[in-house]
Design an enzyme around this catalytic site. Structure first.
Site, PDB file in Angstrom:
ATOM      1  N   ASP A  39      -2.769  -1.307  10.006  1.00 20.91           N
ATOM      2  CA  ASP A  39      -2.213  -1.251   8.568  1.00 20.91           C
ATOM      3  C   ASP A  39      -3.146  -2.976   8.330  1.00 20.91           C
ATOM      4  OD1 ASP A  39      -1.852   1.041   8.400  1.00 20.91           O
ATOM      5  OD2 ASP A  39      -0.039   0.234   7.714  1.00 20.91           O
ATOM      6  N   ALA A  70      10.870  -3.524   6.407  1.00 24.47           N
ATOM      7  CA  ALA A  70      10.601  -2.615   6.777  1.00 24.47           C
ATOM      8  C   ALA A  70      10.656  -0.793   5.912  1.00 24.47           C
ATOM      9  CB  ALA A  70      11.682  -2.509   7.411  1.00 24.47           C
ATOM     10  N   GLY A 129       7.923   0.796   4.798  1.00 23.61           N
ATOM     11  CA  GLY A 129       6.535   1.758   5.031  1.00 23.61           C
ATOM     12  C   GLY A 129       5.258   1.438   3.811  1.00 23.61           C
ATOM     13  N   LYS A 162       0.736  -0.899   0.075  1.00 26.88           N
ATOM     14  CA  LYS A 162       0.176  -0.234   0.023  1.00 26.88           C
ATOM     15  C   LYS A 162       1.250   1.494  -0.138  1.00 26.88           C
ATOM     16  CE  LYS A 162       0.850   1.066   4.231  1.00 26.88           C
ATOM     17  NZ  LYS A 162       1.398   2.823   5.112  1.00 26.88           N
TER      18      LYS A 162
END
Ligand code: C5P
Length: 300
Positions: free
Chosen positions: A142, A102, A104, A14
């Site tokens: 998330d 890692a 984001g 995303k």
């Protein structure tokens, strides 16, 4: 003895086209207005019967992925088994990584959603959508979005989702950085830099840009409140953002808590030029082109 029964689920990365962050709550989380857009970079999670629990991972950055029960994908399997009284899961989870680790881009969350859907299919637990979303929300802010994909506004700590319409295809370039950023550390830096953050609100103009598929309007409205914090902890990201803009990106921003940077391009050809420009400038580890929106967790 292992059986050859296995289930594979594909899960998307995303980007946050808007990440509005409020002040720290008493529970340490931050209220968000988080506009998620799923993008066409995918991990594949395969779950198969085994003699004991096992987790394996291959692909770029897989060396950084924990292979024990702290992995969100493992926690997803254990959570579903516990809810259905199945005891210790005797499965092998294999994660074929393509989403930057890692970075984001919610790779760990995607793997959790993938493992959950795969275990549900393998075990025939037939959990309702609501139950799956509930487990996702327990696992991380998330994770529910990784299950649903498409586009959504996440409020609360990001887990309360309202699906959004997207009226067109958007092209992106994602530049992976050397090294990672810890999400809690980025939020702590946000608190230091923005001690009086206002309540987060989704921007109507941004939601309208998504709804109409208007790339120029989207480029003019993307924002990430975590960006100053990510840049403070990882100053060289500024060079990456500048290089993407020089190469023709309509908008450049840090993806989520970083350090992946995201570049919105006018179309696919422009995205490929931006990716080439970033590679040439030597300001990132890899530059990947992807389109959005992408579907959520999908059984293959
Ligand atoms: O929910 P998740 O496990 O993904 O969050 C990771 C960390 O990011 C949290 O421990 C917290 O430090 C920070 N966070 C936050 N507010 C949110 C989401 C995450 O402070 N809404």
């Amino acid at each position: 003895m292992t059986s050859d029964t296995s289930v594979t689920v594909r899960v998307p990365a995303k980007v946050n086209v808007q990440l509005a962050v409020g002040g720290a709550r008493p529970d340490g989380f931050h209220d968000l207005a988080n506009v998620f857009l799923a993008v066409g970079l995918y991990d594949e999670v395969t779950v198969s019967e085994a003699d004991a629990f096992e987790l394996t991972c291959t692909g770029p950055g897989s060396g950084q992925v924990p292979l024990d029960r702290t992995n969100l994908a493992a926690r997803a399997a254990y959570a579903l088994a516990a809810r259905h009284g199945l005891g210790e899961p005797t499965i092998r989870i294999h994660i074929a990584k393509d989403i930057p680790v890692a970075g984001g881009m919610a790779g760990g969350s995607a793997d959790a959603a993938g493992a959950l859907v795969a275990c549900d299919a393998l075990w025939g637990t037939n959990a309702s959508r609501e139950e799956l979303l509930d487990i996702c929300a327990e696992l991380g802010s998330d994770v529910p979005f990784s299950l649903v994909g498409g586009a959504a506004l996440g409020t609360g700590r990001g887990e309360k989702l309202e699906l959004l319409d997207v009226g067109g295809e958007f092209w992106w370039v994602f530049a992976a950085a050397d090294g990672g950023l810890s999400t809690p550390a980025v939020y702590r830096e946000f608190d230091r830099l923005s001690p009086d953050a206002p309540d987060p609100v989704a921007a109507p103009a941004l939601l309208e840009a998504l709804r109409t598929g208007d790339v120029e309007a989207l480029a003019a409205t993307v924002t990430n409140d975590l960006q100053p914090a990510a840049l403070s902890l990882f100053p060289s990201l500024k060079d990456t953002l500048d290089a993407g803009t020089s190469a023709g990106a309509l908008a450049a921003l840090v993806s989520g808590s970083g350090p992946t940077t995201a570049f919105l391009a006018a179309d696919e050809a422009s995205a490929r030029r931006v990716a080439a420009g970033l590679a040439e400038a030597g300001v990132c580890r890899t530059a990947r082109v992807a389109s959005s929106p992408a579907p959520g967790a999908t059984l293959l």
